[in-house]
Write a protein that holds these residues in place. Structure first.
Motif, PDB file in Angstrom:
ATOM      1  N   SER A  26       0.810  -1.214   0.000  1.00  0.00           N
ATOM      2  CA  SER A  26       0.000   0.000   0.000  1.00  0.00           C
ATOM      3  C   SER A  26       0.842   1.262   0.000  1.00  0.00           C
ATOM      4  O   SER A  26       0.295   2.366  -0.019  1.00  0.00           O
ATOM      5  N   GLY A  27       2.158   1.124   0.049  1.00  0.00           N
ATOM      6  CA  GLY A  27       3.036   2.284   0.029  1.00  0.00           C
ATOM      7  C   GLY A  27       3.162   2.993   1.358  1.00  0.00           C
ATOM      8  O   GLY A  27       3.624   4.141   1.407  1.00  0.00           O
ATOM      9  N   LEU A  28       2.773   2.333   2.449  1.00  0.00           N
ATOM     10  CA  LEU A  28       2.849   2.967   3.764  1.00  0.00           C
ATOM     11  C   LEU A  28       4.237   2.856   4.382  1.00  0.00           C
ATOM     12  O   LEU A  28       4.577   3.652   5.260  1.00  0.00           O
ATOM     13  N   ILE A  29       5.021   1.871   3.958  1.00  0.00           N
ATOM     14  CA  ILE A  29       6.378   1.713   4.467  1.00  0.00           C
ATOM     15  C   ILE A  29       7.313   1.460   3.292  1.00  0.00           C
ATOM     16  O   ILE A  29       6.879   1.070   2.204  1.00  0.00           O
ATOM     17  N   THR A  30       8.589   1.680   3.523  1.00  0.00           N
ATOM     18  CA  THR A  30       9.601   1.483   2.484  1.00  0.00           C
ATOM     19  C   THR A  30      10.221   0.095   2.610  1.00  0.00           C
ATOM     20  O   THR A  30       9.934  -0.650   3.557  1.00  0.00           O
ATOM     21  N   ASP A  31      11.087  -0.228   1.659  1.00  0.00           N
ATOM     22  CA  ASP A  31      11.765  -1.528   1.697  1.00  0.00           C
ATOM     23  C   ASP A  31      12.653  -1.659   2.929  1.00  0.00           C
ATOM     24  O   ASP A  31      12.730  -2.727   3.545  1.00  0.00           O
ATOM     25  N   SER A  32      13.329  -0.578   3.280  1.00  0.00           N
ATOM     26  CA  SER A  32      14.203  -0.630   4.456  1.00  0.00           C
ATOM     27  C   SER A  32      13.392  -0.817   5.734  1.00  0.00           C
ATOM     28  O   SER A  32      13.809  -1.549   6.644  1.00  0.00           O
ATOM     29  N   GLN A  33      12.237  -0.185   5.812  1.00  0.00           N
ATOM     30  CA  GLN A  33      11.381  -0.367   6.983  1.00  0.00           C
ATOM     31  C   GLN A  33      10.828  -1.790   7.045  1.00  0.00           C
ATOM     32  O   GLN A  33      10.710  -2.371   8.126  1.00  0.00           O
TER      33      GLN A  33
END
Length: 283
Positions: A26-33
């Motif tokens: 959903s685009g709420l977090i990034t890959d690093s997160q």
């Protein structure tokens, strides 16, 4: 008191990992997160997808059934008590084998331990039922033993649910409990009333949960921007699959419509129907 083979922390981490995949989609977090959350939510279990889970379940189920059948064929078991003892012993072995796979190899909804647990339930119920009927009634079928069989399935399936967490085991327990009223030799009206009471108790619990969810949903919607203290009833997550939209369907049908129109135009001029003196197309 936690009867499950999985700790509450493991269940919580498994749930969080599923949610983080949705948050990332959903685009709420990034890959690093996402990577950081995976590190913090170590489940320490072995999982597989639904396809292999079903395959492993079916394969294991057939294997253990073949093992029991082969043992009965080799030993030439004929008496009811010998069959009862064999089923009970096999059920106990398969049950502890299922627990061993979880505690030793950390299987979680893997299909193998699932089939062992379910098959052990069937073997134990069948073995205890055959043994009880032969000891107390000489193998004759009575309503009392039908109730006993339903209770066996209800209790064992409930234990499988509490121990392994399989939701369908809870459903089996409920169905087995609902069959009991029909084995009490009551008048038809009495059977229906007793069954209605059992179902109403289950339904009442569900109604309470629905009412609570409605109250909480309305309470959240009355807050500023339909949120309270960071909680909202609005769906902010992107689903895994959007399906086929109407625009996609229209775009797919457009060439078909154009082709139909061209064919109709070609048929219209065949045979000189447009005033061409009934000449053919090749003219």
């Amino acid at each position: 008191m936690n009867l499950s083979l999985y700790s509450p922390r493991q269940e919580e981490n498994i749930y969080i990992r599923k949610q983080t995949r949705t948050w990332k989609r959903s685009g709420l977090i990034t890959d690093s997160q996402l990577t950081a959350m995976d590190v913090l939510t170590n489940t320490d279990v072995r999982q597989t997808n639904i396809f292999f889970r079903v395959i492993f379940f079916i394969f294991t189920y057939h294997c253990v059934a073949a093992m029991v059948g082969l043992f009965a064929w080799i030993t030439k078991i004929r008496s009811s008590m010998a069959i009862s003892s064999t089923l009970i012993i096999a059920g106990v072995i398969f049950y502890f084998l299922a627990e061993y796979l979880i505690t030793k190899y950390r299987f979680y909804r893997h299909g193998i331990e699932e089939a062992l647990a379910v098959f052990s339930m069937l073997l134990l119920c069948a073995g205890l039922f055959i043994g009880a009927t032969n000891i107390f009634s000489g193998g004759r079928w009575t309503h009392q033993y039908a109730i006993f069989l339903c209770l066996l399935f209800a209790v064992s399936a409930c234990w499988i649910y509490l121990r392994f967490g399989y939701l369908y085991a809870a459903l089996i327990s409920v169905v087995a409990t609902c069959i009991i009223p029909f084995q009490l030799s009551l008048p038809p009206a009495g059977e229906r009333v007793l069954l209605l009471i059992v179902l109403c108790l289950i339904f009442f619990l569900n109604v309470i949960l629905v009412i609570l969810s409605i109250i909480i949903n309305r309470w959240l919607n009355t807050g500023e921007n339909k949120a309270r203290d960071g909680f909202t009833a609005e769906n902010i997550l992107k689903p895994e699959s959007h399906g086929i939209g109407l625009a996609d369907v229209a775009a797919a049908l457009t060439p078909m419509v154009t082709n139909i129109e061209v064919q109709q135009q070609g048929k219209y001029f065949d045979g000189g129907t447009s005033g061409g003196g009934e000449t053919s197309r090749g003219f």
